[in-house]
Design a protein around this motif. Structure first.
Motif, short mmCIF file in Angstrom:
data_model
loop_
_atom_site.label_atom_id
_atom_site.label_comp_id
_atom_site.label_asym_id
_atom_site.label_seq_id
_atom_site.Cartn_x
_atom_site.Cartn_y
_atom_site.Cartn_z
N ASP A 1 0.99 -1.02 -10.92
CA ASP A 1 1.37 -2.19 -10.11
C ASP A 1 1.95 -1.75 -8.77
O ASP A 1 1.67 -2.36 -7.73
N THR A 2 2.79 -0.71 -8.78
CA THR A 2 3.35 -0.21 -7.53
C THR A 2 2.26 0.35 -6.63
O THR A 2 2.24 0.10 -5.42
N ILE A 3 1.34 1.11 -7.21
CA ILE A 3 0.24 1.66 -6.43
C ILE A 3 -0.56 0.54 -5.77
O ILE A 3 -0.88 0.58 -4.58
N ASP A 4 -0.86 -0.50 -6.55
CA ASP A 4 -1.64 -1.61 -6.01
C ASP A 4 -0.88 -2.34 -4.90
O ASP A 4 -1.47 -2.75 -3.90
N SER A 5 0.43 -2.50 -5.06
CA SER A 5 1.22 -3.18 -4.03
C SER A 5 1.27 -2.35 -2.75
O SER A 5 1.30 -2.90 -1.64
N LEU A 6 1.26 -1.03 -2.88
CA LEU A 6 1.25 -0.17 -1.68
C LEU A 6 -0.09 -0.29 -0.94
O LEU A 6 -0.13 -0.25 0.29
N PHE A 7 -1.17 -0.45 -1.70
CA PHE A 7 -2.47 -0.66 -1.06
C PHE A 7 -2.45 -1.94 -0.22
O PHE A 7 -3.06 -2.01 0.85
N ILE A 8 -1.75 -2.95 -0.72
CA ILE A 8 -1.67 -4.23 0.01
C ILE A 8 -0.82 -4.08 1.25
O ILE A 8 -1.17 -4.58 2.34
#
Length: 606
Positions: free
Chosen positions: A227-234
């Motif tokens: 989830d953190t990785i995905d939020s950083l992509f955003i």
């Protein structure tokens, strides 16, 4: 307490050199080998030893990687068949074969041995690699300790790790286990920068800017949260083309989030690479370019991303056999994070055990159906139950995991605790940098969690208001920060519309007059933009070039000329433009000629 023997290792030596000097022909049995430094070749020792071995590794990528490099070696993991293992054993029975297996697939090895009537306990040496995982992962990966009952039945066996954690399991002493600590005679400390922050995303952006990356640079970011990785992509468009190395389950989660590059195996490093916890230990990450290593702990978005400096951080750095360019740990600090001290845990476990066993004794004595029913209900649904094994006894691995987890939690409630934990590892030379950003992780995550446009607009509007101090500050540094943060906030066309409306009319108009209505904002902005274009110099010049003051025009002619002029300037045109619009650029009068109304141009407007 197990007896410990300390042996020295010198710069440039491997574990095999030390063992040979100490009189061992291979890894010693009934021993926990604390090699202190990753990359000393402990698994290699066993893979090249002149005996048959079963090596338990924590994760799939490790066994696949190592099995490729050695003859008479089989990788056993999810999807493999018992018959496949049996075929391998039959084919290699005259060789010093090596079976590399995950804990979950060990049963396949055992079943194949039983099928072929091989006494694996006497024929094979068993090595449990990265043994701290038995404690660290058992809370969410119950099957990791399944081989342990068999482990103690092997005549020859050992555990190894650079960062071992041992459960208080009486079988270690019962089988005469001892600790062999490999102590370096040289300075092996690695420089690490510890950044504590209220916004891990902004600190990561700033760090990436400071690293002065180029096309050849490689950045490896370790974070135990998809989830953190995905939020950083955003939040960080620069990371859009990153590669994420994770489990099969996590690759599906990333796939659902969009077209993300991901893999369960490491092939080649990209400019930016993310790694989840299955790559924190054991696996070798090969790169021709020494990478920048960044560890990320997002305590507000993902508390499970807390990293233990004494184990996981050391293991992460040890993945790179050819060294690294820099090491940085970016972490948020969460003072409100609840934890229990060692003393509190001692008391809780003692009390829980006393009550639970009291229920068991009462159940044995009771003949009353009501009593027995309630006792069974209590025994089958209490918070002590997760720490018991299949025999209803306290499980030493689960209890050790509880103590370790609480010990790590407390580090992330105070930046001094985390710094001190790093300082006392003896593995790192720590540079400490606290950072404070205008917007916090909670602010950032609040935007991510909004499911309605109005809710997002309400939060964004508050952020725009908070940025006003920076916008009004004439200093270049403040202006740069303002534009940087504004860029991070505005992620879509709708966000841009909100900001344009805010700039032109202020937050009161958006909140109170139009109640965050997007269509109303768009209409207002269109009108404002039309007004600006109509009053612009280019528009005035165009109109004056299209009309002749010596000519009388019909109203329909005026309308046709204005319509073409508006279209040429990119303005929205309905059916036609009324002739009265000409008054923007000319003083006019209407006169009657030949029984028709005509428009006469008197003079240009100033």
């Amino acid at each position: 307490m197990l007896k410990e023997r300390v042996v020295k290792i010198h710069r440039g030596e491997y574990l095999s050199d030390v063992l040979s000097r100490e009189g061992f022909v291979a890894l010693p049995t009934n021993c926990v080998i604390n090699k202190m430094l990753p990359g000393l070749g402990a698994t290699y020792c066993e893979l090249t030893s002149l005996r048959k071995s079963i090596i338990v590794e924590p994760n799939v990528p490790v066994i696949v990687d190592k099995a490729k490099k050695h003859d008479h070696t089989l990788a056993v993991h999810k999807g493999g068949m018992v018959q496949h293992v049996a075929d391998f054993l039959e084919k290699n029975k005259k060789h010093h074969y090596k079976i590399l297996t995950t804990p979950e697939s060990f049963q396949k090895v055992k079943d194949a041995m039983t099928e072929l009537q091989i006494d694996m306990y006497s024929e094979c040496f068993m090595l449990f690699d990265e043994c701290e995982k038995l404690v660290q992962d058992v809370d969410y990966r119950d099957t990791i300790r399944e081989p342990m009952n068999d482990f103690f039945q092997f005549r020859s066996k050992a555990m190894v790790s650079a960062t071992p954690i041992l459960a208080n399991d009486g079988r270690f002493e019962e089988h005469g286990f001892r600790i062999l600590r490999i102590e370096p005679t040289y300075d092996y400390k690695k420089k690490l920068r510890l950044i504590t922050t209220n916004n891990v995303c902004e600190s990561l952006v700033e760090l990436l800017g400071q690293l002065r990356l180029n096309n050849r640079s490689r950045v490896c970011i370790f974070v135990n949260s998809i989830d953190t990785i995905d939020s950083l992509f955003i939040d960080i468009p620069e990371l859009e083309n990153s590669y994420t190395f994770c489990s099969e389950e996590s690759t599906f989660k990333l796939w659902k989030a969009g077209k993300r590059k991901k893999s369960i195996y490491i092939d080649e490093l990209m400019p930016f690479n993310f790694f989840t916890s299955r790559f924190f230990s054991a696996v070798d990450i090969i790169s021709n370019v020494s990478p920048h290593v960044i560890i990320l702990s997002d305590m507000y978005g993902a508390p499970q991303s807390a990293i233990d400096p004494a184990t996981e951080a050391i293991q992460i750095v040890g993945r790179f056999r050819k060294g690294v360019r820099s090491i940085t740990h970016i972490s948020s600090i969460r003072p409100s994070l609840e934890y229990r001290s060692e003393k509190e845990l001692d008391s809780w476990l003692e009390g829980a055990d006393r009550i639970y066993n009291g229920w068991k004794d009462a159940l044995k004595r009771s003949k009353n159906d009501g009593e027995r029913t309630l006792l069974r209900e209590a025994m089958l649904g209490n918070s002590y139950l997760p720490y018991l094994d299949q025999d209803d006894k306290p499980d030493p691995f689960l209890i050790a995991n509880l103590y370790e987890a609480e010990k790590v939690k407390v580090l992330y409630t105070n930046q001094s605790n985390l710094y001190e934990a790093y300082r006392t590892t003896r593995f790192f030379d720590v540079e400490f940098t606290p950072e404070l950003h205008l917007f916090s992780d909670e602010d950032r995550l609040a935007l991510h969690r909004q499911r309605t446009r109005k809710g997002r607009f309400a939060l964004l509007l508050m952020r725009f208001e908070e940025l006003e101090k920076l916008r009004l500050n004439p200093a270049q540094k403040a202006q740069d920060k303002y534009h940087h943060l504004l860029t991070r906030l505005i992620r879509s066309k709708d966000d841009r519309t909100l900001y344009e409306c805010y700039e032109k009319m202020g937050s009161g108009f958006i909140r109170d007059k139009i109640d965050f209505n997007l269509r109303a904002m768009e209409r207002f902005i269109d009108r404002q933009n039309d007004h600006i274009i109509k009053n612009s110099g280019p528009m005035k010049h165009l109109i004056h070039s299209l009309f002749d003051e010596q000519t009388l025009y019909s109203k329909s002619e005026v309308s046709a000329i204005l319509t073409q002029a508006y279209k040429k300037q990119g303005l929205f045109v309905g059916k036609t433009i009324p002739s009265t619009e000409l008054k923007r650029w000319y003083h006019v009068e209407t006169i009657r000629k030949d029984e028709y109304d005509r428009v006469k141009l008197l003079k240009k407007n100033d």
